[in-house]
Design an enzyme around this catalytic site. Structure first.
Site, PDB file in Angstrom:
ATOM      1  N   GLU A   9       0.420  -1.438   0.075  1.00 18.40           N
ATOM      2  CA  GLU A   9       0.290  -0.067   0.314  1.00 18.40           C
ATOM      3  C   GLU A   9       0.520   1.079  -0.483  1.00 18.40           C
ATOM      4  O   GLU A   9       0.476   2.121  -0.373  1.00 18.40           O
ATOM      5  CB  GLU A   9      -0.833   0.140   1.064  1.00 18.40           C
ATOM      6  CG  GLU A   9      -2.008  -0.955   1.072  1.00 18.40           C
ATOM      7  CD  GLU A   9      -2.859  -1.227   2.358  1.00 18.40           C
ATOM      8  OE1 GLU A   9      -3.953  -1.643   2.435  1.00 18.40           O
ATOM      9  OE2 GLU A   9      -2.732  -0.932   3.890  1.00 18.40           O
ATOM     10  N   GLU A  19      -6.161  -7.127  -1.905  1.00 20.47           N
ATOM     11  CA  GLU A  19      -6.693  -7.018  -0.476  1.00 20.47           C
ATOM     12  C   GLU A  19      -8.298  -7.029  -0.682  1.00 20.47           C
ATOM     13  O   GLU A  19      -8.606  -5.690  -0.966  1.00 20.47           O
ATOM     14  CB  GLU A  19      -6.001  -6.066   0.580  1.00 20.47           C
ATOM     15  CG  GLU A  19      -4.367  -6.761   0.361  1.00 20.47           C
ATOM     16  CD  GLU A  19      -3.948  -5.837   1.733  1.00 20.47           C
ATOM     17  OE1 GLU A  19      -3.016  -5.836   2.257  1.00 20.47           O
ATOM     18  OE2 GLU A  19      -4.656  -5.232   2.908  1.00 20.47           O
TER      19      GLU A  19
END
Length: 871
Positions: free
Chosen positions: A481, A547
């Site tokens: 991320e 995710e």
């Protein structure tokens, strides 16, 4: 103790061209806190014998695993135990700074042999001593940097040798204040970040300080052959079956001349399919990289992802042959022949991955670690990767807050066709993607983590060299991320990967625009909580979502093992008790109650498992419905927990599967028939590159008595990589009414059942309370022991009532212990009246099992009476 191998045998092995000798030092280790010894490393390795104050140590392992194995601290996986283990933030770094000591025997060896001490993983700082000498001139730092020392002059041939390693934790070790990675300072080091705590794990008290991977003695000649590499070229678009056009292999290796004179000879690579050699001249003390000319492989056996084709492996023997016709060093390498490519699909906004020219729809999930305390083993890797293959997954992402996995993990992925996306050691949580009041330093400071950029880059280069021959490894990612700091990211992209691993894709961050761009602009991931099943079909999520997850409560046997008896109660969704919160329970809202009033703890777990099944089947089926349209792939957050967390998992730390495992297994089949929950369309998915002719697609709708209400079938050809919609299925429009829908996909010519799928469907927001009207029923189960590793089960519903959600498991009759892990072809099954189902169980991984040992199968279901039978 070291295995005693005669010098003559070692020489014979080298002359015969067998792999270089590696002798693992995995037994006989002792450990003691550094502050309690009062001795230097030189003193500890000269005429020293550890006394009873030294603990039997676990190597590979950590300080904490040694303490646990000596019963000095409780099992941190159970109850509130982890809270009573002194955390390094309070106990101090000295508390987890330890000596590890080993005594081993060495045979005599010739003067032209070299002995190397190899440490494949130490966390975090270490100093190494052998027979009174400090081996590493500077203190080693870094969890992911292998160590290799020429210790020939320090070894005592024909005698006992003493090795001592002083291991110290990362500095700072971080404060676990409830944030992701605690206060974030753990990320200042090149180490794993989750050890300071995350939203799915309590902090690991010692931050996994220790010798966490192998320690070996390697034996070579004067020229040391290191980091062999095999690159494969598979041009064109290949069919997984049939005879293949040629492929091309290129080999390279590093050669170090440890002698005082020029060495001339050959770098050779030998395979059953051919041989290549390159003449080499190496100056004294020089290290060079040598690349061979290409080797053409006729009719190669290609490696394919799970569900697409087979996973054949090749072996190549690298060697250096000196001018005296003596083998100086030999390394054996296993690899697969395949070519991976990738492109960005502008229409969907997602990245597409191809293997051997065929595009692969990604179905997989996120992997944290096999064990939070790094108790690693090839057997455990084998079992867990097999779980993923059994679920019909084709990719695992190794998440950046954990580790670079060990070669044995990749070997298992090679065998099962699981492609691997490997993150490096950066996370947005610790490394400054967001402002965060729980972090010790501001966002700008955290974006510079780790403190030592050069160490990060050297570690990345080292891990690349260790792992790059595995066909399962398909891509690298700089961080979770968030990208690494600009200097690190640029070096990885512009020099390290182009030089060391040019055939794999490098992505700076897991949610970056190189992976996806959704229709709203921007990138992201999630959600991570329970959703309406229809949401997965109606909301256009990220085109490649790295995710996306939901709930994942484990089975009742697991809950009884984790929680104290007083905590085994239906959790308050708004305020669960302390143990549930401690183990990171994520709520189910009203979903279990949609199956009827909750009548105690066991009833809650059954209905939670039904919710698990529906959630993860719907999650993947929503992706299937828009394959290559909205989506190019998806990874579940997360497949497993390395700690006893009560959220997001298909199986627990003891490898017991829950219902989510089987719901997802059905949805992820390469050939699959499903109902799209947004419009009740019958949908057929072919996620393979091959056309499927003579396919019979059928459905039957049943009421709650098992009476057929409607049916349909059609004969069709399924095009490769296609999604076909065949009209709507008649389901209830009256609120509160529930029906069963059974779907089948069968080959007309062979009669083979390609897929089965059964749903319970209701009008409105999944109101299944009418299922509570189902009468209790009995299911008969017959068992046949096919072999020591295989059991066949036949489930029969002889009643006039549907048998809903029947779970079964096999146990040892004598102990009552459930056999784990067992790989069932199916579980949590629903049977219409008079229906039979044949299920094979693979118990290969169960230890201490003999063919004549009595076993018992037990079963129960939503409306199925508990029963058992011994066989």
């Amino acid at each position: 103790m070291m295995k005693r191998i005669a010098a003559a045998a070692i020489l014979l092995a080298l002359v015969a061209g067998i792999s270089a000798q590696r002798i693992e030092l995995s037994t006989g280790w002792k450990a003691k806190r550094i502050s309690e010894t009062g001795l230097s490393g030189e003193e500890l390795t000269l005429d020293f014998l550890p006394d009873s104050s030294w603990l039997n140590a676990t190597v590979p392992g950590t300080v904490l695993t040694t303490l646990i194995n000596n019963q000095l601290v409780p099992d941190p996986f159970i109850g509130l135990n982890n809270a009573v283990i002194p955390d390094i933030s309070e106990a101090g770094r000295d508390y987890y700074s330890w000596w590890f000591h080993n005594t081993f025997f060495s045979q005599e060896f010739p003067s032209d042999q070299r002995l190397w001490l190899e440490l494949r993983g130490v966390n975090y700082f270490c100093d190494v001593y052998l027979n009174g000498h400090k081996v590493n001139h500077e203190t080693h730092a870094g969890m992911f940097l292998r160590q290799r020392y020429n210790v020939t002059r320090y070894i005592i041939p024909g005698g006992s040798n003493m090795l001592a390693v002083a291991v110290r934790p990362p500095d700072p070790a971080g404060i676990p204040n409830g944030g992701q990675g605690g206060d974030g300072t753990i990320a200042r080091s090149v180490t794993m970040q989750f050890t300071a705590g995350w939203d799915w794990i309590e902090p690991v008290a010692d931050r996994n300080t220790g010798i966490w991977d192998k320690v070996e003695i390697a034996i070579t000649g004067a020229v040391d052959l290191r980091n062999p590499q095999v690159r494969s070229r598979v041009p064109g678009v290949r069919d997984p079956g049939g005879i293949q056009a040629p492929a091309e292999l290129t080999f390279s290796a590093e050669l170090e001349n440890t002698s005082g004179s020029v060495m001339e000879g050959l770098l050779g690579v030998q395979m059953a399919e051919g041989k290549v050699t390159e003449k080499v001249k190496i100056k004294p003390g020089e290290t060079i990289t040598v690349t061979t000319k290409p080797l053409r492989i006729k009719q190669p056996r290609l490696w394919w992802p799970n569900g697409i084709g087979n996973q054949p492996m090749y072996e190549a023997r690298f060697y250096f042959l000196s001018g005296k016709e003596e083998y100086s060093d030999v390394e054996q390498v296993k690899f697969g022949i395949r070519e991976v490519s990738t492109e960005f699909d502008e229409e969907s906004g997602g990245r597409v991955f191809r293997v051997n020219g065929q595009k692969i729809f990604i179905k997989g999930g996120n992997w944290i670690a096999t064990d939070a305390l790094l108790r690693l083993s090839p057997e455990r890797y084998e079992q867990e990767v097999k779980m993923h293959a059994s679920m019909n997954m084709n990719m695992i992402r190794v998440w950046g807050g954990s580790i670079t996995e060990r070669p044995e993990f990749y070997e298992a992925c090679d065998r099962y066709g699981i492609m691997v996306w490997q993150d490096l050691w950066i996370t947005g949580d610790c490394n400054g993607r967001w402002p965060d009041p729980k972090k010790a330093e501001n966002q700008e400071a955290r974006r510079g983590y780790p403190d030592d950029h050069n160490l990060f880059l050297r570690s990345a280069a080292d891990q690349i060299k260790m792992l790059r021959n595995h066909p399962s490894l398909v891509m690298w990612c700089g961080g979770n991320e968030f990208p690494p700091p600009p200097g690190i990211d640029a070096a990885l992209r512009d020099s390290i990967f182009p030089e060391l691993d040019p055939d794999r894709f490098y992505l700076s961050e897991s949610t970056g625009p190189e992976l996806m761009t959704n229709i709203y602009g921007g990138t992201g991931d999630g959600p991570y909580n329970i959703m309406e099943p229809s949401w997965f079909f109606t909301f256009r999520s990220f085109p490649f979502n790295a995710e996306i997850g939901s709930v994942g409560l484990p089975e009742i046997e697991t809950l009884k093992k984790i929680l104290s008896p007083g905590a085994l109660k239906v959790p308050d969704e708004n305020n669960p008790d302390q143990e549930w919160r401690f183990h990171k329970y994520i709520g189910y809202r009203d979903f279990p109650a949609r199956y009827g009033d909750i009548e105690g703890f066991k009833d809650f777990v059954i209905k939670a498992q039904m919710t698990n099944y529906e959630q993860y089947r719907s999650l993947q089926e929503g992706q299937n419905a828009r394959m290559w349209d909205w989506y190019t792939g998806m990874l579940v957050w997360k497949n497993q927990n390395p700690w006893t967390s009560l959220r997001g998992q298909f199986y627990d730390v003891w490898l017991r599967q829950n219902a989510a495992f089987y719901g997802y297994m059905h949805a992820a089949k390469p050939l699959h028939v499903q109902v799209n929950l947004d419009d009740t369309t019958l949908c057929v998915v072919n996620a393979t590159p091959r056309e499927r002719r003579e396919s019979i697609v059928a459905y039957t709708v049943y009421d709650l008595t098992g009476k057929p209400l409607a049916s349909y079938d059609t004969l069709m050809t399924l095009a490769p990589n296609s999604v076909v919609r065949l009209g709507t299925i008649p389901v209830p429009k009256e609120k509160g009414k529930v029906v069963f829908v059974k779907l089948t996909l069968q080959n007309k010519t062979t009669g083979m059942m390609l897929d089965e799928n059964i749903l319970w469907m209701a009008a409105g927001d999944s109101d299944y309370r009418a299922l509570a009207e189902l009468p209790k029923t009995d299911v008969d189960v017959e068992c046949h022991r096919v072999s020591a590793s295989t059991i066949d089960l036949t489930l029969t519903n002889n009643s006039k009532t549907p048998a809903l959600f029947t779970r079964f498991f096999i146990s040892d009759v004598t102990t009552g212990d459930e056999l784990i892990p067992v790989y069932y072809e199916d579980n949590y099954v629903t049977l219409m009246p008079g229906e039979k189902k044949f299920i094979r169980a693979d118990i290969t991984a169960v230890s201490d099992l003999t063919t004549n040992k009595p076993l018992v199968v037990k079963w129960y279901g939503y409306n199925v009476n508990p029963s058992s039978t011994i066989f």
